[in-house]
Design a protein around this motif. Structure first.
Motif, PDB file in Angstrom:
ATOM      1  N   LEU A   1      15.604   1.696  -3.965  1.00 38.13           N
ATOM      2  CA  LEU A   1      16.342   1.973  -2.737  1.00 38.13           C
ATOM      3  C   LEU A   1      15.923   1.018  -1.626  1.00 38.13           C
ATOM      4  N   LEU A   2      14.606   0.816  -1.482  1.00 39.26           N
ATOM      5  CA  LEU A   2      14.116  -0.117  -0.478  1.00 39.26           C
ATOM      6  C   LEU A   2      14.633  -1.528  -0.748  1.00 39.26           C
ATOM      7  N   GLY A   3      14.650  -1.930  -2.022  1.00 42.28           N
ATOM      8  CA  GLY A   3      15.148  -3.252  -2.378  1.00 42.28           C
ATOM      9  C   GLY A   3      16.613  -3.441  -2.025  1.00 42.28           C
ATOM     10  N   ALA A   4      17.433  -2.401  -2.267  1.00 35.57           N
ATOM     11  CA  ALA A   4      18.870  -2.497  -1.955  1.00 35.57           C
ATOM     12  C   ALA A   4      19.094  -2.639  -0.448  1.00 35.57           C
ATOM     13  N   LEU A   5      18.374  -1.857   0.369  1.00 27.70           N
ATOM     14  CA  LEU A   5      18.534  -1.948   1.819  1.00 27.70           C
ATOM     15  C   LEU A   5      17.983  -3.267   2.352  1.00 27.70           C
ATOM     16  N   ALA A   6      16.849  -3.709   1.814  1.00 24.20           N
ATOM     17  CA  ALA A   6      16.273  -4.982   2.254  1.00 24.20           C
ATOM     18  C   ALA A   6      17.172  -6.146   1.865  1.00 24.20           C
ATOM     19  N   CYS A   7      17.810  -6.054   0.706  1.00 26.90           N
ATOM     20  CA  CYS A   7      18.763  -7.079   0.277  1.00 26.90           C
ATOM     21  C   CYS A   7      19.925  -7.178   1.257  1.00 26.90           C
ATOM     22  N   SER A   8      20.493  -6.043   1.634  1.00 28.34           N
ATOM     23  CA  SER A   8      21.610  -6.035   2.585  1.00 28.34           C
ATOM     24  C   SER A   8      21.176  -6.562   3.949  1.00 28.34           C
ATOM     25  N   ALA A   9      19.973  -6.156   4.386  1.00 29.09           N
ATOM     26  CA  ALA A   9      19.473  -6.634   5.673  1.00 29.09           C
ATOM     27  C   ALA A   9      19.222  -8.138   5.640  1.00 29.09           C
ATOM     28  N   GLY A  10      18.616  -8.626   4.552  1.00 34.14           N
ATOM     29  CA  GLY A  10      18.341 -10.047   4.439  1.00 34.14           C
ATOM     30  C   GLY A  10      19.600 -10.888   4.467  1.00 34.14           C
TER      31      GLY A  10
END
Length: 357
Positions: free
Chosen positions: A197-206
């Motif tokens: 979940l953290l990876g998916a949100l960080a991907c979108s933010a990045g």
């Protein structure tokens, strides 16, 4: 007789004309009122459904012996805080009507599942909305599809928040609502879901940080990630050094939010694995997510330069000259597939290097 008839017609038409002129504006006014009424009723129905669903979560968590019960305070926080944020996002034109409703559902599920999920989503949403409005006059000149304030709709909310929402539901089924330390040696499956979940949100933010900052701050011309050729600003799949650094910082910001929330709400950190790698993981997910997004955009998303408007366009026009990519995916689909790839692949890599408690 003609004169008399004309006089009667004229006299009869006098009272009818004002009535007609008053009736037509009233009909348009009533139509607008009816539309506003439908929107209000839609909000009312969605809010009531949200409250019913949240109450169902609460009752199930209390009655099911395998799940941690939801406290009344967590339930209230999960309903009213996302409602407030979605309302503010709609007022500031960061979300349209459908986006606000979709964001309300996503926000509720992530918040009731884990406060660390909520803060990560909150940082992503706030920073992305601010950056979208930042230097908007310049972006209007280079982006043919720029919207005032961003105004994300339900499709964009789903493509950025759909994967985290599904993972949050799976997390609650596996572990119940509440915060846990990320520790593969003690809670392997739940830790994997948290990092996904953290990876998916960080991907979108990045990806958002890279697009919004790199397009206006980079002094060098962007290069296409597949061929390394210089291309116009706004080309899908084009990267710059500023954009890559911005994507790393965007993912790191989400990771820091998650880490700080862990320090505040998790009670057994002293007997668990160290949590500082969360920040490193978030930064890596932001950077790698932006690279994956750029590669998909360069190969599966059409980019052409329209000579008529002097901008890069995402669809073929009679005046556009092809730059890269095939018209297979749009920007929303690229964002969705990027978050899925990062959510599936990166936790496995993190498991190999994550410190054990």
């Amino acid at each position: 007789m003609r004169g008399a008839a004309a006089g009667r017609d004229g006299g009869g038409g006098g009272p009818e004309a004002p009535v007609l002129s008053l009736w037509l504006p009233m009909s348009y006014y009533q139509e607008d009122c009816f539309r506003e009424y439908l929107k209000m009723m839609a909000n009312f129905v969605v809010l009531n459904l949200l409250i019913c669903i949240s109450l169902a979560f609460w009752i199930v968590s209390i009655t099911a012996s395998t799940l941690r019960p939801i406290s009344p305070w967590r339930w209230l926080f999960s309903v009213f805080v996302p409602l407030t944020i979605a309302t503010q996002g709609f007022k500031k034109k960061s979300l349209d009507h459908s986006g606000a409703l979709g964001g309300l559902v996503v926000g509720f599920i992530l918040t009731v599942a884990n406060y660390s999920f909520f803060t990560s989503l909150f940082v992503f949403f706030v920073t992305s909305s601010k950056l979208t409005k930042w230097k908007k006059d310049i972006k209007k000149q280079i982006d043919s599809e720029y919207k005032e304030g961003g105004q994300r709709n339900w499709v964009q909310v789903f493509c950025n928040g759909g994967v985290p929402t599904e993972l949050a539901l799976l997390y609650m089924i596996e572990n119940g609502p509440g915060e846990i330390p990320i520790d593969f040696s003690k809670q392997y499956t739940a830790s994997w879901m948290c990092l996904s979940l953290l990876g998916a949100l960080a991907c979108s933010a990045g990806d958002t940080w890279a697009s919004e900052i790199g397009s206006v701050m980079s002094k060098s011309k962007p290069r296409l990630i597949t061929t390394w050729e210089k291309v116009p600003v706004g080309t899908n799949g084009a990267i710059t050094l500023v954009g890559l650094l911005s994507s790393l910082l965007g993912g790191m910001a989400v990771g820091i939010a998650y880490f700080i929330t862990q320090l505040i709400f998790v009670t057994d950190l002293e007997v668990s694995a160290p949590q500082w790698p969360i920040i490193v993981f978030g930064a890596a997910a932001g950077l790698l997510g932006s690279i994956v997004d750029s590669y998909l955009g360069a190969t599966m998303q059409y980019s052409g330069f329209d000579q008529n408007i002097g901008m890069v366009v995402n669809h073929q026009t009679k005046d556009s000259k092809h730059i890269s990519g095939k018209p297979i995916l749009d920007n929303n689909a690229v964002n969705l597939f990027s978050s899925i790839i990062i959510a599936l692949a990166l936790p496995g890599v993190a498991w190999c290097f994550w410190p054990r408690g």
